[in-house]
Design a protein around this motif. Structure first.
Motif, PDB file in Angstrom:
ATOM      1  N   LEU A   1       7.190   3.404   0.910  1.00 46.77           N
ATOM      2  CA  LEU A   1       5.551   3.306   1.109  1.00 46.77           C
ATOM      3  C   LEU A   1       5.116   4.521   1.746  1.00 46.77           C
ATOM      4  O   LEU A   1       4.093   4.907   1.188  1.00 46.77           O
ATOM      5  CB  LEU A   1       5.143   2.244   2.047  1.00 46.77           C
ATOM      6  CG  LEU A   1       5.522   0.702   1.516  1.00 46.77           C
ATOM      7  CD1 LEU A   1       4.997  -0.124   2.525  1.00 46.77           C
ATOM      8  CD2 LEU A   1       4.954   0.373   0.236  1.00 46.77           C
ATOM      9  N   HIS A   2       5.713   5.366   2.432  1.00 46.67           N
ATOM     10  CA  HIS A   2       5.295   6.345   3.196  1.00 46.67           C
ATOM     11  C   HIS A   2       6.093   7.435   3.012  1.00 46.67           C
ATOM     12  O   HIS A   2       7.309   7.829   2.925  1.00 46.67           O
ATOM     13  CB  HIS A   2       5.368   6.103   4.712  1.00 46.67           C
ATOM     14  CG  HIS A   2       4.804   4.764   5.094  1.00 46.67           C
ATOM     15  ND1 HIS A   2       3.379   4.696   5.348  1.00 46.67           N
ATOM     16  CD2 HIS A   2       5.493   3.868   5.291  1.00 46.67           C
ATOM     17  CE1 HIS A   2       3.288   3.472   5.561  1.00 46.67           C
ATOM     18  NE2 HIS A   2       4.564   2.771   5.814  1.00 46.67           N
ATOM     19  N   MET A   3       5.414   8.698   2.574  1.00 45.33           N
ATOM     20  CA  MET A   3       6.083  10.019   2.202  1.00 45.33           C
ATOM     21  C   MET A   3       4.964  11.114   2.591  1.00 45.33           C
ATOM     22  O   MET A   3       3.749  10.996   2.646  1.00 45.33           O
ATOM     23  CB  MET A   3       6.606   9.924   0.972  1.00 45.33           C
ATOM     24  CG  MET A   3       5.588   9.966  -0.215  1.00 45.33           C
ATOM     25  SD  MET A   3       6.299   9.627  -1.766  1.00 45.33           S
ATOM     26  CE  MET A   3       7.382  11.043  -1.864  1.00 45.33           C
ATOM     27  N   ALA A   4       5.544  12.345   2.954  1.00 45.65           N
ATOM     28  CA  ALA A   4       4.680  13.531   2.928  1.00 45.65           C
ATOM     29  C   ALA A   4       5.236  14.678   2.461  1.00 45.65           C
ATOM     30  O   ALA A   4       6.668  14.750   2.585  1.00 45.65           O
ATOM     31  CB  ALA A   4       4.563  13.785   4.510  1.00 45.65           C
ATOM     32  N   TRP A   5       4.377  15.676   2.210  1.00 45.57           N
ATOM     33  CA  TRP A   5       5.045  16.873   1.410  1.00 45.57           C
ATOM     34  C   TRP A   5       4.673  18.173   2.327  1.00 45.57           C
ATOM     35  O   TRP A   5       3.572  18.127   2.979  1.00 45.57           O
ATOM     36  CB  TRP A   5       4.316  17.207   0.108  1.00 45.57           C
ATOM     37  CG  TRP A   5       4.832  18.186  -0.658  1.00 45.57           C
ATOM     38  CD1 TRP A   5       5.035  19.419  -0.590  1.00 45.57           C
ATOM     39  CD2 TRP A   5       5.386  17.833  -2.190  1.00 45.57           C
ATOM     40  NE1 TRP A   5       6.069  19.995  -1.575  1.00 45.57           N
ATOM     41  CE2 TRP A   5       5.906  19.113  -2.543  1.00 45.57           C
ATOM     42  CE3 TRP A   5       5.347  16.607  -3.216  1.00 45.57           C
ATOM     43  CZ2 TRP A   5       6.436  19.061  -3.965  1.00 45.57           C
ATOM     44  CZ3 TRP A   5       5.635  16.760  -4.378  1.00 45.57           C
ATOM     45  CH2 TRP A   5       6.307  18.074  -4.748  1.00 45.57           C
ATOM     46  N   HIS A   6       5.732  18.645   2.388  1.00 45.94           N
ATOM     47  CA  HIS A   6       5.732  20.121   3.511  1.00 45.94           C
ATOM     48  C   HIS A   6       4.375  21.010   3.018  1.00 45.94           C
ATOM     49  O   HIS A   6       4.406  21.266   1.784  1.00 45.94           O
ATOM     50  CB  HIS A   6       6.883  20.932   3.592  1.00 45.94           C
ATOM     51  CG  HIS A   6       7.070  21.900   4.491  1.00 45.94           C
ATOM     52  ND1 HIS A   6       6.452  23.073   4.415  1.00 45.94           N
ATOM     53  CD2 HIS A   6       7.623  21.840   5.657  1.00 45.94           C
ATOM     54  CE1 HIS A   6       6.536  23.871   5.325  1.00 45.94           C
ATOM     55  NE2 HIS A   6       7.454  23.099   6.189  1.00 45.94           N
ATOM     56  N   PRO A   7       3.557  21.442   3.917  1.00 46.04           N
ATOM     57  CA  PRO A   7       2.457  22.152   3.603  1.00 46.04           C
ATOM     58  C   PRO A   7       2.703  23.571   2.806  1.00 46.04           C
ATOM     59  O   PRO A   7       1.776  23.908   1.905  1.00 46.04           O
ATOM     60  CB  PRO A   7       1.716  22.266   4.711  1.00 46.04           C
ATOM     61  CG  PRO A   7       2.637  22.391   6.018  1.00 46.04           C
ATOM     62  CD  PRO A   7       3.679  21.243   5.330  1.00 46.04           C
ATOM     63  N   THR A   8       3.918  24.215   2.870  1.00 44.57           N
ATOM     64  CA  THR A   8       3.971  25.509   2.417  1.00 44.57           C
ATOM     65  C   THR A   8       5.206  25.540   1.545  1.00 44.57           C
ATOM     66  O   THR A   8       5.292  26.387   0.859  1.00 44.57           O
ATOM     67  CB  THR A   8       4.127  26.554   3.334  1.00 44.57           C
ATOM     68  OG1 THR A   8       5.032  26.310   4.128  1.00 44.57           O
ATOM     69  CG2 THR A   8       2.777  26.709   4.279  1.00 44.57           C
TER      70      THR A   8
ATOM     71  N   LYS B   1       1.142  -1.329  -0.036  1.00 42.72           N
ATOM     72  CA  LYS B   1       0.032   0.073  -0.106  1.00 42.72           C
ATOM     73  C   LYS B   1       0.961   1.196   0.010  1.00 42.72           C
ATOM     74  O   LYS B   1       1.408   1.808   1.103  1.00 42.72           O
ATOM     75  CB  LYS B   1      -0.867  -0.027   1.284  1.00 42.72           C
ATOM     76  CG  LYS B   1      -1.849  -1.207   1.171  1.00 42.72           C
ATOM     77  CD  LYS B   1      -2.840  -1.133   2.330  1.00 42.72           C
ATOM     78  CE  LYS B   1      -3.575  -2.349   2.431  1.00 42.72           C
ATOM     79  NZ  LYS B   1      -3.916  -2.910   1.040  1.00 42.72           N
ATOM     80  N   PHE B   2       1.161   1.926  -1.172  1.00 44.13           N
ATOM     81  CA  PHE B   2       1.832   3.072  -1.201  1.00 44.13           C
ATOM     82  C   PHE B   2       1.073   4.219  -1.073  1.00 44.13           C
ATOM     83  O   PHE B   2      -0.060   4.467  -1.466  1.00 44.13           O
ATOM     84  CB  PHE B   2       2.508   3.053  -2.854  1.00 44.13           C
ATOM     85  CG  PHE B   2       3.542   2.060  -3.213  1.00 44.13           C
ATOM     86  CD1 PHE B   2       4.768   2.244  -2.891  1.00 44.13           C
ATOM     87  CD2 PHE B   2       3.164   0.665  -3.669  1.00 44.13           C
ATOM     88  CE1 PHE B   2       5.609   1.244  -2.999  1.00 44.13           C
ATOM     89  CE2 PHE B   2       4.093   0.123  -3.921  1.00 44.13           C
ATOM     90  CZ  PHE B   2       5.335   0.065  -3.650  1.00 44.13           C
ATOM     91  N   GLU B   3       1.745   5.237  -0.341  1.00 47.74           N
ATOM     92  CA  GLU B   3       0.827   6.484  -0.087  1.00 47.74           C
ATOM     93  C   GLU B   3       1.208   7.543  -0.859  1.00 47.74           C
ATOM     94  O   GLU B   3       2.424   7.376  -1.889  1.00 47.74           O
ATOM     95  CB  GLU B   3       1.348   7.179   1.437  1.00 47.74           C
ATOM     96  CG  GLU B   3       0.497   6.105   2.418  1.00 47.74           C
ATOM     97  CD  GLU B   3       1.203   6.716   3.790  1.00 47.74           C
ATOM     98  OE1 GLU B   3       1.770   7.805   3.872  1.00 47.74           O
ATOM     99  OE2 GLU B   3       0.874   6.169   4.824  1.00 47.74           O
ATOM    100  N   CYS B   4       0.305   8.699  -1.143  1.00 50.47           N
ATOM    101  CA  CYS B   4       0.775   9.592  -1.973  1.00 50.47           C
ATOM    102  C   CYS B   4       0.582  10.915  -1.519  1.00 50.47           C
ATOM    103  O   CYS B   4       0.264  11.020  -0.361  1.00 50.47           O
ATOM    104  CB  CYS B   4      -0.362   9.561  -3.241  1.00 50.47           C
ATOM    105  SG  CYS B   4      -2.178   9.644  -2.941  1.00 50.47           S
ATOM    106  N   CYS B   5       1.139  12.133  -2.074  1.00 45.69           N
ATOM    107  CA  CYS B   5       1.258  13.325  -1.583  1.00 45.69           C
ATOM    108  C   CYS B   5       1.088  14.295  -2.489  1.00 45.69           C
ATOM    109  O   CYS B   5       1.550  14.330  -3.510  1.00 45.69           O
ATOM    110  CB  CYS B   5       2.228  13.587  -0.388  1.00 45.69           C
ATOM    111  SG  CYS B   5       3.798  13.349  -1.218  1.00 45.69           S
ATOM    112  N   VAL B   6       0.380  15.493  -2.290  1.00 43.72           N
ATOM    113  CA  VAL B   6       0.165  16.548  -3.071  1.00 43.72           C
ATOM    114  C   VAL B   6       1.031  17.838  -2.235  1.00 43.72           C
ATOM    115  O   VAL B   6       1.042  18.157  -1.210  1.00 43.72           O
ATOM    116  CB  VAL B   6      -1.250  17.111  -3.150  1.00 43.72           C
ATOM    117  CG1 VAL B   6      -1.465  18.146  -4.226  1.00 43.72           C
ATOM    118  CG2 VAL B   6      -1.927  15.995  -3.346  1.00 43.72           C
ATOM    119  N   SER B   7       1.714  18.887  -3.488  1.00 49.22           N
ATOM    120  CA  SER B   7       2.395  19.911  -2.687  1.00 49.22           C
ATOM    121  C   SER B   7       1.402  21.118  -2.282  1.00 49.22           C
ATOM    122  O   SER B   7       0.353  21.051  -2.647  1.00 49.22           O
ATOM    123  CB  SER B   7       3.301  20.544  -3.736  1.00 49.22           C
ATOM    124  OG  SER B   7       2.343  20.848  -5.145  1.00 49.22           O
ATOM    125  N   GLY B   8       1.968  21.802  -1.373  1.00 47.54           N
ATOM    126  CA  GLY B   8       0.831  22.802  -0.725  1.00 47.54           C
ATOM    127  C   GLY B   8       0.264  23.789  -1.635  1.00 47.54           C
ATOM    128  O   GLY B   8      -0.935  24.200  -1.682  1.00 47.54           O
TER     129      GLY B   8
END
Length: 495
Positions: free
Chosen positions: A471-478, A388-395
């Motif tokens: 699997l896990h990653m996060a994009w800085h909100p700003t 289960k791969f996660e995804c993220c969107v830039s701020g």
């Protein structure tokens, strides 16, 4: 979109290594409990939390934005220079312990499935963490360590003639008071010039994590998602068949708002895989399913949201069905863009971007590791197909990112006409395995854009390392800063 954002969207970003925490040495064996299982930035981007399979939550805080003094000229130069975000270890605490469900004879792992930050208050940080069954609400606050100081007499010099303090306790007088003024005690020559009252001082501070509430016994199946509402008061938790709504202040009661459990379990055809609150409208949320569909629901319509407001799914191409079609169509993660206009979804092979105002199909589709399609049989045999791969969107919503195998991750441009498709490796040299991307993406007749079908890592012979997966990653909100987990190591990059 303003001019700065437009220029940022037009040119591909150059990603640089920033930091690594828990880097492995060559040949070092990774302990199972140390593998990172959740990553989350808070809304300000000044704090980062990770959870691991051992039930621990580790907090990091940003240091490069604090106490940045200097002249105006220095500040202006900083505006032109690329900011180098720096984080440091803040604290860690044991969030969950292994448990045993005696009624079902089932072991409950301590592994942290998800972490979500809540609104800070009075200098304290608040966050939710969950394992398979139990959600906990944590408060992390600096506590001052109090010490008594300014004593009248130094205990080490309280006894005359350089004699050690007597081992026997002081004698009791008739009124029951200890006789401290015995022969062993001597005043300094000339007496004590002045008596001072002992003072209680707070010189040091210590971070203390305290569990404020435990939300338990509400899920029969494993919790896969938690998401807090924009109202700051409620949050949802989702398992395979149900989504529950909680109030942060009430731990013994939740409301079931989605229930896909059929009367006869043999009729079960799909399960809930992820759920997320809308970032602005507290009455709206989306949840994804194992059949590759996303449902948007409005809680104002009814108490039990059996019917959805909108259904997002891509029609199956004729003649393309195979044994693996349903497995790889299962959505492992969904994320709203910051403005709530788009939903990003990740299935096994692709990232898809959906406009919530257009349910006919995704506005863009990005191929993450298309070169693995001929190897689906091998991936099924070793269970990697269920990763289960996660995804993220830039701020700013201009880019999207997700992970792959061999500790690679992909960053795609999400703005209209963008051809950006970078392949990076979770290491100190992120561009080591970068492949030259085609000048223009292949386009279909519809508004869909398919991009990134080149095979990352194909040139280095290590493209099929299925044990090392990001699997896990996060994009800085700003800012354009990404945190990603490779086994027990936390890597951070900026652009």
């Amino acid at each position: 979109m303003n001019g700065a954002a437009a220029s940022s969207a037009g040119s591909p970003l150059e990603w640089r290594f920033s930091q690594v925490f828990g880097e492995r040495t060559a040949g070092e064996e990774v302990q199972e409990v140390d593998i990172i299982s959740a990553i989350e930035f808070d809304k300000s981007g000044d704090h980062l939390a990770t959870g691991d399979r051992g039930g621990r939550v580790v907090l990091f805080e940003r240091t490069d934005t604090k106490d940045r003094g200097g002249s105006r000229r220095d500040a202006e130069q900083m505006d032109y220079a690329v900011k180098h975000p720096e984080f440091r270890y803040k604290t860690e605490f044991q969030s969950h312990e292994p448990e045993f469900d005696y009624l079902k004879s089932l072991e409950i792992e301590e592994k942290i499935n998800k972490i979500r930050w809540c609104q800070p208050a009075n200098g304290a940080l608040f966050l939710l963490s969950t394992n398979d069954k139990t959600i906990k609400y944590w408060k992390v606050q600096e506590k001052k360590i109090k010490k008594i100081s300014e004593m009248n007499i130094d205990p080490s010099k309280a006894f005359g003639d350089n004699r050690p303090s007597p081992s026997s306790p002081p004698q009791l007088l008739a009124n029951g008071v200890h006789d401290y003024l015995s022969k062993d005690f001597s005043f300094p020559p000339g007496g004590i010039p002045s008596l001072r009252l002992p003072m209680v001082t707070s010189q040091e501070t210590s971070l203390v994590a305290r569990c404020r509430r435990v939300y338990a016994h509400a899920h029969d199946y494993h919790i896969n998602s938690i998401s807090n509402s924009s109202d700051g008061e409620t949050f949802i938790s989702a398992d395979d068949l149900r989504v529950n709504l909680w109030n942060l202040e009430i731990s013994n009661q939740s409301f079931n708002i989605v229930d896909v459990k059929p009367t006869n379990m043999e009729d079960l055809t799909e399960v809930i895989t992820s759920a997320e609150f809308h970032p602005i409208h507290c009455n709206m949320l989306a949840y994804s399913s194992s059949k590759g569909s996303i449902r948007l629901i409005d809680m104002r319509q009814s108490a039990l949201c059996d019917s959805h407001t909108k259904l997002f799914e891509e029609p199956e191409a004729p003649g393309s069905r195979s044994f693996f079609t349903e497995i790889i169509a299962s959505i492992s993660d969904i994320k709203f863009s910051r403005d709530g206009r788009y939903i990003l979804s990740r299935d096994y092979m692709t990232l898809k971007l959906w406009d919530i105002n257009m349910d006919s199909g995704p506005v863009a589709s990005y191929q993450v590791h298309e070169h693995l399609r001929p190897k689906l049989c091998d991936l099924y045999e070793n269970d990697s197909i269920f990763d289960k791969f996660e995804c993220c969107v830039s701020g700013d919503g201009l880019r999207v990112a997700t992970g792959s195998y061999s500790n690679l991750f992909r960053v795609f441009g999400a703005s209209k006409g963008s051809t950006e498709a970078a392949t990076l490796e979770a290491s100190k040299n992120p561009t080591r395995r970068q492949i030259q991307t085609p000048a223009r993406p292949s386009r279909s007749m519809t508004s869909m854009i398919r991009r990134g079908s080149e095979s990352p890592g194909a040139e280095n012979g290590n493209a099929n390392d299925f044990t090392n997966k990001l699997l896990h990653m996060a994009w800085h909100p700003t800012e354009n800063s990404i945190a990603c987990a490779a086994a027990n190591s936390l890597y951070m990059y900026y652009a």
